[in-house]
Design an enzyme around this catalytic site. Structure first.
Site, short mmCIF file in Angstrom:
data_model
loop_
_atom_site.label_atom_id
_atom_site.label_comp_id
_atom_site.label_asym_id
_atom_site.label_seq_id
_atom_site.Cartn_x
_atom_site.Cartn_y
_atom_site.Cartn_z
CG HIS A 21 32.35 44.40 79.50
ND1 HIS A 21 32.44 45.93 80.10
CD2 HIS A 21 34.10 44.52 78.84
CE1 HIS A 21 33.69 45.53 80.47
NE2 HIS A 21 34.86 45.44 79.77
NE ARG A 44 21.15 46.12 87.89
CZ ARG A 44 20.32 45.42 89.22
NH1 ARG A 44 20.88 44.73 89.85
NH2 ARG A 44 19.68 46.37 89.15
CG ASN A 90 34.74 60.39 84.45
OD1 ASN A 90 33.84 58.75 84.05
ND2 ASN A 90 35.35 60.04 85.96
CB SER A 116 36.09 54.13 87.26
OG SER A 116 35.98 52.71 86.74
CB CYS A 119 23.62 26.58 76.60
SG CYS A 119 24.44 24.89 77.67
CD GLN A 131 33.98 50.29 79.97
OE1 GLN A 131 34.76 50.02 80.54
NE2 GLN A 131 34.25 51.69 80.40
CB CYS A 142 20.57 24.87 76.99
SG CYS A 142 21.03 24.60 75.47
P1 OAD Z 1 32.75 52.62 87.39
O1 OAD Z 1 31.78 52.54 88.08
O2 OAD Z 1 33.98 51.84 87.56
O3 OAD Z 1 32.49 54.21 86.82
C1 OAD Z 1 31.90 54.83 86.71
C2 OAD Z 1 32.10 56.39 86.43
O4 OAD Z 1 31.23 57.12 85.77
C3 OAD Z 1 33.21 56.64 87.68
O5 OAD Z 1 34.02 57.37 87.22
C4 OAD Z 1 32.08 58.19 87.87
O6 OAD Z 1 32.82 58.77 88.08
C5 OAD Z 1 31.60 58.41 86.42
N1 OAD Z 1 30.19 59.02 86.75
C6 OAD Z 1 29.20 58.54 87.23
N2 OAD Z 1 28.43 59.17 87.62
C7 OAD Z 1 28.62 60.36 86.28
C8 OAD Z 1 28.05 60.75 84.85
N3 OAD Z 1 26.61 60.95 85.47
N4 OAD Z 1 28.67 61.61 84.48
C9 OAD Z 1 29.59 61.45 84.10
N5 OAD Z 1 30.09 60.49 85.12
C10 OAD Z 1 29.31 59.38 85.66
O7 OAD Z 1 32.06 52.02 85.78
P2 OAD Z 1 32.82 51.34 84.58
O8 OAD Z 1 33.67 52.39 83.99
O9 OAD Z 1 31.98 51.55 83.26
O10 OAD Z 1 31.95 44.90 83.55
O11 OAD Z 1 33.51 49.85 84.42
C11 OAD Z 1 33.53 49.19 83.59
C12 OAD Z 1 33.52 47.86 84.09
O12 OAD Z 1 33.45 46.94 85.23
C13 OAD Z 1 32.20 47.55 84.06
O13 OAD Z 1 31.87 47.41 82.22
C14 OAD Z 1 31.86 46.33 84.61
C15 OAD Z 1 32.45 46.64 85.37
O14 OAD Z 1 32.55 45.33 86.58
C16 OAD Z 1 31.49 44.08 83.31
O15 OAD Z 1 30.71 43.53 83.79
C17 OAD Z 1 31.89 42.99 82.46
ZN ZN Z 2 23.54 23.70 76.09
#
Ligand code: OAD
Ligand code: ZN
Length: 255
Positions: A116, A66, A218, A194, A124, A98, A146
């Protein structure tokens, strides 16, 4: 058809929440894309404390990859438009993201809460050492010990089942409350998320309950769409710069 734009006056405060969709056009995969897989892995296999416990090497390899991807990506027009809005609005702007990719900071955003966590820090997994900067992209040898206790270092990322930093939650709520107390206009704008993951998905409701005008930009449906007054469907780089184009004095003919 003209692109929709948020209207701003001299007191308008803007709270923005971004998700993976804002970085999609920088070439970074969203989470809930094709087949529910994220870069070929199920989220539960790489983004939970249990996954790390069971197979730390796999999880750390995943995050090293990543970092490689995020390091090679560049902020896009939507990230830049937010940094420009912040430059104009100053303390009347707050961004909660996020995303862990660091692209907002690279675009120039400063008033940002990485709720996030960040790909670019590790801490650690056992003691309180860190977080420390971590730019490691060594996929073949991802394990790091660590310096204090010898346990494994882990990404400074909030995994499923873990708590968000209460200071971040407090900052978001204070920003909304301050607007309410000052009777200032408050706009809440969610971009590329989303609406599935709480507490972030609940910010819109909190802001709306205290009088905010709420906008969603979105690419497609969001699970919490019913809380938004305005929904603009389209790619972030196409819609966000236009949405924010009136956030400065220039836009009102004042110099
Ligand atoms: P998602 O992958 O759930 O949602 C991404 C959203 O972006 C979707 O609704 C798509 O329709 C939209 N999308 C895609 N391409 C786009 C573009 N070019 N322009 C505008 N919108 C677009 O991602 P998150 O909502 O960020 O948490 O997910 C929330 C959290 O769930 C993340 O932070 C992560 C994940 O598990 C952790 O890692 C803790
Ligand atoms: Zn440690």
């Amino acid at each position: 058809m003209p692109h929709p734009a948020i209207s701003f006056d001299d007191t308008t405060r803007l709270l923005v929440l971004t998700g993976a969709g804002i970085s999609a056009e920088s070439g970074l995969a969203t989470f809930r894309g094709a087949g529910g897989l994220w870069e070929g892995s199920r989220v539960e296999d790489v983004a939970t404390p249990e996954a790390f416990e069971a197979n730390p090497e796999r999880v750390l390899r995943f995050y090293a990859a990543r970092r490689l991807g995020a390091g090679a990506a560049h902020p896009n027009a939507a990230h830049l438009a937010l940094a420009e809005a912040e430059a104009r609005l100053g303390d009347r702007f707050l961004l909660a993201t996020q995303n862990v990719d660091g692209l907002h900071a690279r675009a120039g955003s400063r008033h940002t809460l990485e709720i996030h966590g960040s790909l670019w820090r590790s801490r650690c997994s056992r003691c309180h050492a860190g977080p420390v900067e971590d730019r490691s992209t060594e996929i073949a040898h991802p394990l790091r010990a660590c310096a204090t206790c010898g346990s494994l270092m882990r990404p400074d990322i909030v995994w499923f089942g873990e708590m968000l930093d209460p200071a971040h939650e407090w900052a978001v709520r204070s920003f909304v409350k301050a607007a309410d107390m000052a009777r200032a206009r408050l706009v809440f704008l969610a971009i590329g998320t989303s609406g599935n993951v709480y507490p972030a998905a609940g910010y819109v409701r909190y802001a709306k309950d205290l009088g905010a005008e709420t906008w969603l930009a979105n690419a497609d449906e969001a699970a919490n769409a019913h809380w938004f007054d305005h929904i603009v469907t389209g790619p972030a780089t196409g819609v966000v710069p236009a949405l924010l184009s009136a956030s400065g004095p220039e836009a009102r003919g004042v110099r």
